[in-house]
Design an enzyme around this catalytic site. Sequence first.
Site: not given
Length: 658
Positions: A311, A313, A318, A392, A395, A494
């Site tokens: 949602d 990307g 925004g 979106v 939802y 990492e």
Amino acid sequence: MTRTKPSVLAHAGHPLDPLSEAEVALASEILQSVKKLGPDTRFTHVQLEEPAKSDVLGWEPGVELPRRAAATLFDCKTGATHVATVDLASKSVTAWREYSTKAHPYGQPPITIEEVFKVGDIVKADADWRRALKRRGLDDKHIELVQVDPFSAGYFDREVEKGRRLVSAVSYWRRDLKDNGYAHPIEGVVALVDLIENRIVHLVDEPDVIPIPKKSRNYDRASIPHTRKDLKPLDVVQKDGPSFTVEGWKVGWQNWSFRVGWTAREGLVLHQISFRDGAQERPIIYRASVTDMIVPYADPTANHFWKCAFDAGEYGLGKLANALELGCDCLGHIHYFDVPVADDYGQPSIMKNAICLHEEDYGILWKHYEFRNETFEVRRSRRLVISFFTTVGNYDYGFFWYFYQGGTIQLEVKLTGIIQTAAIAAGKEYPWGGMVAENLGGPTHQHFFNARLHMMLDGEGNTVTEHEFRPRPWGTDNPYGNVFDVTARTLSRERDAAREADGRTGRYWKISNPNRKNSVGDPTAYKLIAHSAPAMLAQEGCYMTSRGGFATKHIWVTRYAPDERYASGEFPNQHAGGDGLPKYVAQNRGIENQDIVVWHSFGATHVCRPEDFPVMPVEYVGFTLKPNGFFAENPAMDLPPDRNVASRDNRDKDTCCG
């Protein structure tokens, strides 16, 4: 109610302030002029190109850093995509990078609002699609009332999708334009739409026809004439005004301070979160936002197997934010922030009431009654709330950041809206989800969010440790069997730091500064408390998993790199996979006493139920960051008694807090 208004072009504020309306317009004009852009150019965003962290930390009031705009744009006739940086002072394009959407691993810019609306017209103009709906009992009149939902197409390594800009489209019958289409899904018909060629390039029309559920399940006010009569008003009044202050985009409240930002993808961004401890302003987080979402579905049938929306990307949290309403979305003394944005054509506009700021009472913060000497002290808790809501498709998501007087930070996401639905033939079971009404199922699915926390706890050198509770075996050091231990393990590199939550051991993580000692000689620290909900349940090797790899672990830690901004990578729309966090951590950089980013994936696994329809009550997910040796004592000990609370000897039960 107060509102922050956009500034004029001459920028005298902070370097992290969002672009003003005039700056958005100027950036678009520069691009149009320098790059000779034509009428087919579409913008997915025009927003602040955030200055380098070192420049921001070294900035002083009165010193102006270069104001730059970041933009992603594409040609709606050819698909050619570019990522640009514009220097507003020199009126020049300082970066112009072409992104290849035609070669593996592909990827496309987010779907625009213009494209969302044109898909219905494209689909309804297709003769084969119309024949498919007529096979399901709809005539031309009813076909015109059909709701067509464009849905990000994903990636499945099919030749028809490679290098194309696509959406999939599913359809819903409606009795009229106000009817809730999700009560009437049309099963077995899926159109794959090329947004550049403006046509269907692949149509699924399954031979077995499942009847369309026809019972209406509407939720508008006119459809619910009989409402409860016993609900009394609950008014929140702050006659002396709020306790927070707002100066432009900077917020201060109860020792907290932070700056407000905004992007098309993330929505609300919080910069430079710090806490004033005595005379010292102590940094905690440099930048915090939700960079990514993924919603994978667990139904293998034609209408649903490909559904896996990113949602943030693929659309933009925004970009699709709501204009909030006083007394509905927010309650109390509200400060709204209006946000300057760019539309699909690069033109500026103002998103009214995009961000809501207010205070809430939150019950008891601390209390004790010492019966031996009649000492009775209690303090009520307040929290500062800064939030936005976005819709979106079906939802709706609310993102609520909470700041507490005791030093705790919390992010709570509120999930509501309407579930995806599936038509079920009479007498048949639905094995891929839950039945929500007669002949209507809701596919099981998961919602994942990823919060990116660029930590700066008492400075830039931070370390993450993992802790668990373990029962100690019987022995001479545990003769009564009551001892348990707290383990500690430093996440050094990492690859060590891709971790999952574990409710059995109470696993949690501490972010500490090994260069700063607290009052008892330990590194100053905060702990991240994660909920032990399932991570991604799709199989390894599934395209959902390879594209949304960030959701396979709850915690990731990376060394900060300016170009590693998103958990799923820069262009997750139709990307073949392998980008984002799995790619970042493959470098296996050292993360001890470094400038680090903590990424937290969290969410919910949703098995649909009748109570989720026609509109789902809010489901809450999120996490907490809690001081753990950061302060020398409870930082809220200096709160005054509530003025509404009388002395212990003269209290009235109707006014005493509890």
